[in-house]
Write a protein that holds these residues in place. Structure first.
Motif, PDB file in Angstrom:
ATOM      1  N   SER A 145      -2.208  -0.933  -2.875  1.00  0.00           N
ATOM      2  CA  SER A 145      -2.065  -0.680  -1.445  1.00  0.00           C
ATOM      3  C   SER A 145      -2.537   0.711  -1.039  1.00  0.00           C
ATOM      4  N   GLY A 146      -2.913   1.548  -1.996  1.00  0.00           N
ATOM      5  CA  GLY A 146      -3.408   2.887  -1.678  1.00  0.00           C
ATOM      6  C   GLY A 146      -4.637   2.860  -0.793  1.00  0.00           C
ATOM      7  N   CYS A 147      -5.503   1.859  -0.995  1.00  0.00           N
ATOM      8  CA  CYS A 147      -6.698   1.771  -0.159  1.00  0.00           C
ATOM      9  C   CYS A 147      -6.329   1.396   1.271  1.00  0.00           C
ATOM     10  N   LEU A 148      -5.283   0.605   1.438  1.00  0.00           N
ATOM     11  CA  LEU A 148      -4.834   0.252   2.786  1.00  0.00           C
ATOM     12  C   LEU A 148      -4.261   1.478   3.492  1.00  0.00           C
ATOM     13  N   ASP A 149      -3.483   2.266   2.758  1.00  0.00           N
ATOM     14  CA  ASP A 149      -2.921   3.491   3.327  1.00  0.00           C
ATOM     15  C   ASP A 149      -4.020   4.472   3.719  1.00  0.00           C
ATOM     16  N   LEU A 150      -5.057   4.528   2.911  1.00  0.00           N
ATOM     17  CA  LEU A 150      -6.166   5.455   3.130  1.00  0.00           C
ATOM     18  C   LEU A 150      -6.929   5.146   4.413  1.00  0.00           C
ATOM     19  N   THR A 151      -7.045   3.879   4.773  1.00  0.00           N
ATOM     20  CA  THR A 151      -7.900   3.485   5.895  1.00  0.00           C
ATOM     21  C   THR A 151      -7.151   3.153   7.182  1.00  0.00           C
ATOM     22  N   THR A 152      -5.840   3.171   7.175  1.00  0.00           N
ATOM     23  CA  THR A 152      -5.069   2.777   8.362  1.00  0.00           C
ATOM     24  C   THR A 152      -5.456   3.585   9.598  1.00  0.00           C
ATOM     25  N   GLY A 153      -5.501   4.895   9.488  1.00  0.00           N
ATOM     26  CA  GLY A 153      -5.849   5.742  10.632  1.00  0.00           C
ATOM     27  C   GLY A 153      -7.252   5.483  11.137  1.00  0.00           C
ATOM     28  N   GLU A 161      -8.956   2.692  10.876  1.00  0.00           N
ATOM     29  CA  GLU A 161      -8.989   1.383  11.530  1.00  0.00           C
ATOM     30  C   GLU A 161      -8.396   1.448  12.932  1.00  0.00           C
ATOM     31  N   GLN A 162      -7.360   2.234  13.103  1.00  0.00           N
ATOM     32  CA  GLN A 162      -6.765   2.391  14.437  1.00  0.00           C
ATOM     33  C   GLN A 162      -7.761   3.036  15.393  1.00  0.00           C
ATOM     34  N   GLN A 171      -9.581  -8.120   0.276  1.00  0.00           N
ATOM     35  CA  GLN A 171      -9.374  -7.120  -0.757  1.00  0.00           C
ATOM     36  C   GLN A 171     -10.346  -7.364  -1.911  1.00  0.00           C
TER      37      GLN A 171
END
Length: 69
Positions: A27-35, A37-38, A48
């Motif tokens: 899930s680190g890649c999801l955390d990395l890109t959240t901002g 993507e917003q 994935q």
């Protein structure tokens, strides 16, 4: 020691943006890109890469081992 991660963006002729995280695990890649993507707008779909599942499976195995100990 931190792991080097690279974020690639591909902009299609129709304006669709494809985002890919290289060396992202779990899930680190999801955390990395959240901002990002917003800021970019609506996410139409999300797939994935195999690395995501490798780390998730390792995390699940560790949790199972801790529960049985």
């Amino acid at each position: 020691m931190s792991t080097y991660r690279q974020i690639e963006f591909i902009i299609r002729p129709n304006g669709a943006i494809e985002e890919r995280v290289v060396n992202g695990e779990g899930s680190g890649c999801l955390d990395l890109t959240t901002g990002l993507e917003q800021d970019l707008g609506e996410v139409a779909s999300q797939d994935q890469l195999p690395e995501f599942y490798d780390q998730v499976q390792a995390e699940e195995l560790i949790q199972e081992q801790q529960q049985t100990a």
